[in-house]
Design an enzyme around this catalytic site. Structure first.
Site, PDB file in Angstrom:
ATOM      1  N   CYS A 193       0.853  -1.013  -0.085  1.00 19.30           N
ATOM      2  CA  CYS A 193      -0.050  -0.089  -0.024  1.00 19.30           C
ATOM      3  C   CYS A 193       0.744   1.203  -0.056  1.00 19.30           C
ATOM      4  O   CYS A 193       0.288   2.377  -0.237  1.00 19.30           O
ATOM      5  CB  CYS A 193      -0.960   0.226   1.103  1.00 19.30           C
ATOM      6  SG  CYS A 193      -1.637  -1.552   1.483  1.00 19.30           S
ATOM      7  N   CYS A 253     -13.564  -0.078   8.236  1.00 19.92           N
ATOM      8  CA  CYS A 253     -12.774  -0.745   7.263  1.00 19.92           C
ATOM      9  C   CYS A 253     -12.708   0.199   5.893  1.00 19.92           C
ATOM     10  O   CYS A 253     -14.176   0.446   5.396  1.00 19.92           O
ATOM     11  CB  CYS A 253     -13.112  -2.321   7.046  1.00 19.92           C
ATOM     12  SG  CYS A 253     -13.312  -3.135   8.328  1.00 19.92           S
ATOM     13  N   LYS A 271     -10.521   5.399   4.254  1.00 25.74           N
ATOM     14  CA  LYS A 271     -11.899   5.031   4.553  1.00 25.74           C
ATOM     15  C   LYS A 271     -12.978   5.801   3.827  1.00 25.74           C
ATOM     16  O   LYS A 271     -13.938   4.723   3.587  1.00 25.74           O
ATOM     17  CB  LYS A 271     -12.087   5.429   6.173  1.00 25.74           C
ATOM     18  CG  LYS A 271     -13.511   5.320   6.804  1.00 25.74           C
ATOM     19  CD  LYS A 271     -13.795   3.730   6.988  1.00 25.74           C
ATOM     20  CE  LYS A 271     -15.182   3.440   6.892  1.00 25.74           C
ATOM     21  NZ  LYS A 271     -15.749   3.662   5.508  1.00 25.74           N
ATOM     22  N   HIS A 283      -9.245   3.349  -1.310  1.00 24.93           N
ATOM     23  CA  HIS A 283      -7.948   2.665  -1.260  1.00 24.93           C
ATOM     24  C   HIS A 283      -7.594   1.831  -2.516  1.00 24.93           C
ATOM     25  O   HIS A 283      -7.390   0.737  -2.437  1.00 24.93           O
ATOM     26  CB  HIS A 283      -7.891   1.883  -0.109  1.00 24.93           C
ATOM     27  CG  HIS A 283      -6.565   1.404   0.178  1.00 24.93           C
ATOM     28  ND1 HIS A 283      -5.344   1.962   0.021  1.00 24.93           N
ATOM     29  CD2 HIS A 283      -6.116   0.238   1.227  1.00 24.93           C
ATOM     30  CE1 HIS A 283      -4.240   1.256   0.317  1.00 24.93           C
ATOM     31  NE2 HIS A 283      -4.807   0.315   0.965  1.00 24.93           N
TER      32      HIS A 283
END
Length: 390
Positions: free
Chosen positions: A86, A209, A331, A335
């Site tokens: 990431c 998540c 969030k 992502h």
């Protein structure tokens, strides 16, 4: 070494786009970036390119960097793909800064792109898992939500952090993301929504998540020798830090801190000659709400164990003393793994340029971007300052 400056930044929308490819998403980000350069830029001015991409689903594992630079007309320039989970495009930004500071390039492009939503659930879990510790965590069935759930449980047990405090992070992130036209989940949620949502991995619920997103982002870094050709309002890279650490939780002394973040932040603060209290806003890596709480502590925004209370205090909201993730963060904004670090820098650019619209932090002059890979096996921290503001 020469000073490096952020002169342009752009991103695509983040979301689920079945008709888009990693190339087309990057083109959108690239074109927005070019348009953002105040005094304009030619493709011929770009000397190097660094592209972050994990290649989720196995698409174009070899040479995805040249695949996207060729697609946007950057023919013949040196280009490399970086993969650090990431933190892939956080590290692409680091490499662009190093190229400019060293004199190897006058203008370098850094960015990332990822398509994640064309996979079935089992394949998606597999490809996300390759960014974690494979042998002892992923092959044993542990997911990323499971890893961060362990971190959340440890933080609760050690410091008394509550699930409601994690929900305050989610509420704040959606409040900001609702103001971001690029956000994947661009809507607000209430505390009740976050608290009553289905459990994903206890104690983490759905609103704790981040989503899996498709998207791309890119930025331009220029040297002190040419920055005046592109802008009269330069944004200087004041500090750059990076570090790595154990990619599995079992390799760490504590589940409640990420050493790579602390080390990267220490380097960035030292180089910038700044401290956390000098920041006007920050973009931090919040793949799960507990990750943001831990980042508060590791980046020095509050003392260890106080991250939950800091989230609940409202200080991280727009209008607070230190707004965090004004973009909506991972969030709410989303992502797309390879693009995430670069998208954080897009928000820093817009805030320091005064172009963040309803998300604008008043009189913003210094911002921080924090990007981690996996559950903390790699980290970058960049501090940027609107020149002449000190």
């Amino acid at each position: 070494m020469r000073d490096a400056y952020l002169i342009g930044a752009g991103q695509s929308d983040f979301g689920a786009f079945p008709d888009e490819s990693y190339r087309s998403l990057f083109r959108t980000a690239f074109e927005e970036m070019v348009e953002s350069v105040p005094d304009g830029i030619s493709r011929d001015d770009i000397d190097e390119a660094y592209i972050g991409m994990v290649s989720i689903g196995g698409r174009q594992i070899g040479l995805p960097g040249p695949a996207v630079t060729e697609h946007v007309g950057l023919d013949g320039i040196p280009c490399v793909r970086l993969e650090n989970a990431c933190a892939a495009s956080g590290y692409s930004i680091r490499q662009a800064i190093q190229a400019v500071r060293s004199g190897m390039a006058d203008v370098a492009l850094a960015g990332g792109t990822e398509v994640m939503n064309d996979l079935g659930r089992d394949r998606a879990r597999y490809w996300l898992g390759v960014s974690g510790e494979m042998e002892w965590e992923r092959m044993a069935g542990t997911t990323f939500s499971g890893v961060f759930a362990q971190m959340a449980s440890a933080h609760m047990n050690e410091y008394g952090t509550t699930r409601e405090q994690l929900s305050h992070v989610a509420v704040k992130s959606h409040e900001h993301g609702a103001k971001n036209p690029h956000a994947h989940l661009g809507y607000e949620c209430s505390l009740e929504d976050a608290e009553s949502a289905p459990t994903i991995a206890a104690p983490l619920g759905l609103y704790h998540c981040c989503p899996m997103s498709d998207g791309a982002a890119s930025v331009l870094i220029a040297s002190e020798d040419v920055v005046d050709d592109y802008t009269d309002d330069p944004i200087r890279v004041a500090g750059a830090g990076a570090s790595s650490g154990g990619i599995g939780l079992f390799e760490r002394d504590s589940y409640t801190s990420i050493p790579a973040t602390k080390q990267a932040a220490e380097s960035a603060y030292e180089e910038a000659g700044m401290a956390p209290e000098d920041l006007d806003f920050a973009e931090v890596h919040d793949c799960f709400s507990i990750a943001e709480v831990i980042a508060y502590e590791d980046l020095g925004f509050c003392e260890p164990g106080e991250g939950g209370a800091f989230a609940e205090s409202g200080e991280t909201r727009l209008g607070g003393d230190l707004p965090v993730n004004t973009s909506g963060g991972l969030k709410s904004k989303g992502h797309p793994i390879g693009a995430t670090g670069a998208s954080q820098m897009v928000e820093v650019f817009e805030q320091l340029s005064g172009h963040a619209g309803d998300r604008q932090v008043e009189d913003a002059t210094v911002g921080l971007a924090h990007n981690i890979g996996g559950s903390g096996g790699a980290a970058t921290v960049h501090i940027l300052e609107k020149e002449g503001s000190a």
